[in-house]
Design a protein around this motif. Sequence first.
Motif, short mmCIF file in Angstrom:
data_model
loop_
_atom_site.label_atom_id
_atom_site.label_comp_id
_atom_site.label_asym_id
_atom_site.label_seq_id
_atom_site.Cartn_x
_atom_site.Cartn_y
_atom_site.Cartn_z
N SER A 228 0.80 -1.23 0.01
CA SER A 228 0.18 0.06 -0.08
C SER A 228 1.03 1.42 0.03
CB SER A 228 -1.04 0.15 0.99
OG SER A 228 -1.88 1.21 1.20
N PRO A 229 0.69 2.18 -0.94
CA PRO A 229 1.64 3.31 -1.01
C PRO A 229 1.18 4.27 -0.19
CG PRO A 229 -0.05 3.51 -2.64
CD PRO A 229 -0.21 2.18 -2.07
N ILE A 269 1.31 -10.72 -3.06
CA ILE A 269 2.70 -10.69 -3.86
C ILE A 269 3.66 -11.56 -2.85
CG2 ILE A 269 4.88 -9.40 -5.01
CD1 ILE A 269 3.14 -6.87 -4.91
N PRO A 270 4.36 -12.69 -3.67
CA PRO A 270 5.17 -13.49 -2.89
C PRO A 270 6.51 -12.57 -2.41
CG PRO A 270 4.57 -14.60 -5.00
CD PRO A 270 4.11 -12.91 -5.07
N THR A 271 6.73 -13.02 -1.07
CA THR A 271 7.71 -12.17 -0.55
C THR A 271 9.23 -12.58 -1.20
OG1 THR A 271 7.96 -14.26 1.14
CG2 THR A 271 6.56 -12.37 1.75
N GLY A 272 10.08 -11.54 -0.85
CA GLY A 272 11.17 -11.53 -1.77
C GLY A 272 11.14 -11.37 -3.14
N THR A 273 9.99 -10.87 -3.72
CA THR A 273 9.91 -10.30 -5.15
C THR A 273 10.37 -9.09 -5.22
OG1 THR A 273 7.89 -11.80 -5.52
CG2 THR A 273 8.41 -10.12 -6.98
N GLN A 274 10.99 -8.60 -6.09
CA GLN A 274 11.69 -7.21 -6.25
C GLN A 274 10.48 -6.59 -7.42
OE1 GLN A 274 15.53 -7.92 -7.79
NE2 GLN A 274 16.20 -7.38 -5.75
N VAL A 275 10.11 -5.56 -6.89
CA VAL A 275 9.15 -4.84 -7.83
C VAL A 275 9.02 -3.25 -7.62
CG1 VAL A 275 7.37 -6.71 -7.15
CG2 VAL A 275 7.41 -4.61 -5.62
N THR A 276 8.63 -2.54 -8.80
CA THR A 276 8.30 -1.34 -8.74
C THR A 276 7.23 -0.58 -8.51
OG1 THR A 276 10.42 -1.04 -10.09
CG2 THR A 276 8.92 0.91 -10.05
N SER A 292 8.82 3.70 -6.75
CA SER A 292 9.82 3.16 -6.13
C SER A 292 10.02 1.70 -6.32
CB SER A 292 9.36 3.69 -4.49
OG SER A 292 10.33 2.89 -3.33
N SER A 293 11.48 1.39 -6.36
CA SER A 293 11.65 0.02 -6.28
C SER A 293 11.99 -0.66 -5.08
CB SER A 293 12.93 -0.23 -7.31
OG SER A 293 12.56 -0.08 -8.53
N ILE A 294 11.38 -1.75 -4.67
CA ILE A 294 11.65 -2.42 -3.28
C ILE A 294 11.31 -3.79 -3.61
CG2 ILE A 294 10.12 -0.42 -2.06
CD1 ILE A 294 7.87 -2.67 -1.92
N THR A 295 11.67 -4.46 -2.28
CA THR A 295 11.67 -6.00 -2.26
C THR A 295 10.61 -6.24 -1.43
OG1 THR A 295 13.96 -6.22 -2.60
CG2 THR A 295 12.89 -8.17 -1.43
N VAL A 296 9.62 -6.97 -1.69
CA VAL A 296 8.43 -7.29 -0.82
C VAL A 296 8.69 -8.08 0.48
CG1 VAL A 296 6.10 -8.56 -0.63
CG2 VAL A 296 6.98 -7.38 -2.85
N LEU A 297 8.63 -7.70 1.55
CA LEU A 297 8.95 -8.31 2.90
C LEU A 297 7.55 -9.18 3.41
CD1 LEU A 297 10.75 -5.43 4.60
CD2 LEU A 297 11.58 -6.93 3.24
N GLN A 298 7.90 -9.87 4.14
CA GLN A 298 7.14 -10.98 4.68
C GLN A 298 6.36 -10.17 5.83
OE1 GLN A 298 8.19 -14.80 5.94
NE2 GLN A 298 6.15 -15.21 7.02
N MET A 302 0.01 -5.10 5.87
CA MET A 302 0.52 -4.45 4.51
C MET A 302 1.79 -3.76 4.60
SD MET A 302 -2.79 -2.94 2.50
CE MET A 302 -3.57 -2.29 3.84
N GLN A 303 2.36 -3.96 3.75
CA GLN A 303 3.81 -3.26 3.67
C GLN A 303 3.55 -2.11 3.05
OE1 GLN A 303 6.96 -5.48 1.69
NE2 GLN A 303 8.31 -3.64 1.41
N GLN A 304 3.98 -0.99 3.79
CA GLN A 304 3.75 0.50 3.20
C GLN A 304 4.97 1.02 2.52
OE1 GLN A 304 2.49 2.54 6.83
NE2 GLN A 304 0.43 2.68 5.93
#
Length: 324
Positions: A228-229, A269-276, A292-298, A302-304
Amino acid sequence: MHFFKTCISVLVIALLLQSCQKNIDSFTPNIAGGPDTTWVPAVTSSMPVSTLRERLRLEFQHDSSELLGTTAINVLTNSGLKITFAANSFVTLAGLPVSGRIRFETLLLRKRGEMIRMGFPTVSNGNTMICGGELLVNAKKDSNDLRVAPGMNINLRYERPDIIQGLKIFNGINLSIPQPFNWIFNQDTTNNKVYAINGAYEIIVNKLGWLCPGKIPDTTGIPQTRLSPILPPYYTNANSMVFVSYNNQSSVTMMESNISNRIFRSLPIPTGTQVTVTVISKMADDYFLGHSSITVLQSNSMQQVPLNPIRTSLDNIKNYLNTL
């Protein structure tokens, strides 16, 4: 003393210029009555975000061919698709045969940014797909739509460096606002097939329109997280779109609107995935872009994702999306 006053004046002017530049980057939209913070239950075609979609869309390409002879006809389209078919492959929507010259309307989307510009995320019934490209193939006689004749197929071919094995054909539905876009698996796998051969896709189909060679990856047992942005309150679903593009695979999703909480949120989104994560917005006569380019964390929630959109031009947004 005169030299000292001059230096002070120059310094003040420089600081003012720097401050003005900063204000341009962190621009708050100048809208009569103040920025609109209203979230809407359904986006309509008259809203700013709909205008933004239309102005981002790519133009269809047009080609034509004569339906002559009994051997296969090849058309290399301006969009990069090669279409091969027999002369009797097309009929009117009423099933009547056609002859003479027909026109093709095509578009080939190979990049994630192109899929964002067209507003066609790689999603099937809420599942994120890996996509080998999105393509439009329509045929017309004069101004009338045609369809593939019963018992016939057309062959499509296009090159792509990152070939993916094991893809199936999905057909696009709900192509216009306010309906959400969706890809539906074509269960007629006898007449709709995808082959990955020598750096190109060879596709056999018996249905025209938007097509996607894709597959839904198996994520069983893999922890997944929604994103979530973090945005200013005047970025709403009436004026903004937020996309997630996977950095290492051809997948794009569009964040959904959570009206009650006034937030955008992604599909899991699967954790560990690199997304923009990319936000695009139109407010009054101004356009805004943040990414913003980030890595999805477990995460159990929600990951902000902090985003800092800046005022820009429509051309700059298009240029940025072409890099994805």
